[in-house]
Scaffold this active site. Structure first.
Site: not given
Ligand code: PGA
Length: 236
Positions: A7-9, A94, A96, A161, A167, A199, A220-221
């Site tokens: 997930n590149w956001k 998600h 966010e 999640e 994050g 994470s 994510g990251g």
């Molecule tokens: P993260 O994000 O791996 O940077 O914690 C995960 C996500 O929000 O899908």
């Protein structure tokens, strides 16, 4: 089949296509081990990334969608548009996106239906806040969120999640991930792949992916850099 979904956001630029190329190269070997890699770039990059991934072992997805096929919805993207751009999956719910949009369960259900309408696979995200975990309500909160997809468990992927793990570098104890994934499995039955997200990194992926009922990861990251994303895929 294990799934590793990136997930590149709101990250990525033309330069990220180099990373996609490296992911494609590495995915060939990972696929032989029963691994499916998926990249969810920002919508503006979806067509180009999907074209690069065509006929490779990497698939693409969107990060959210509107529930209607078209309309006067400034700033929104229909599932139809994501599919036309080459996406096979779409993340829905998600945390966010939930925080930004305030989507109700009913609205999330309509979005899941929109994704299914165009033949894509919904990646439905659930997770508790830190306060809910501290109040010992995590399982109730998450299984409640699953009501949205309980009737379509054979058509979705679910990602657990914990909001406080996204994050932050924090992850739940293995036993807590196992307990949550068992509760999700009991609610949804044997069919849907259940992923863990929050994470996930090359250094903790092997341990997390070994936990019962964890069928992959939503990353994510660490999905922005091909070397790290592939290391997570190799950790299974
Ligand atoms: P993260 O994000 O791996 O940077 O914690 C995960 C996500 O929000 O899908």
């Amino acid at each position: 089949m294990a799934l590793i979904i990136g997930n590149w956001k709101m990250h990525g630029s033309a330069a990220s296509l180099v990373e996609v190329g490296q992911m494609i190269d590495g995915a060939e070997a990972a696929a032989k081990d029963g691994m499916q890699l998926v990249v969810c770039p920002p919508a503006t990059m979806l067509r180009e990334v999907s074209a690069a991934c065509r006929d490779t072992k990497v698939q693409t997805g969107g990060q959210d969608c509107h529930h209607e096929p078209s309309g006067a919805h400034t700033g929104c993207i229909a599932a139809e548009m994501l599919a036309e751009a080459g996406a096979s999956y779409c993340i829905i719910g998600h945390s966010e996106a939930r925080a930004r949009s305030g989507d109700s369960n009913e609205r999330l259900g309509a979005k899941v239906d929109a994704v299914l309408r165009v033949g894509m696979v919904p990646i439905f995200c659930v997770g508790e806040s830190l306060e809910e975990r501290q109040d010992l309500r995590a399982i109730d909160v998450v299984t409640g969120q699953l009501d949205v997809v309980a009737g379509k468990a054979d058509q979705v992927i679910v990602a657990y999640e914990p909001i406080w793990a996204i994050g932050t570098g924090l992850t739940p104890k293995d036993a807590d991930i196992a307990e949550m994934h068992l509760a999700m499995r009991e609610k949804l039955g044997p069919q849907p792949p259940l992923l863990y997200g929050g994470s996930v990194k090359p250094g903790n992926a092997a341990e997390i992916l070994r936990i019962d009922n964890v069928g992959g990861a939503l990353v994510g990251g660490a999905s922005l850099v091909a070397k790290d994303f592939l290391a997570i895929a190799r950790a299974i």
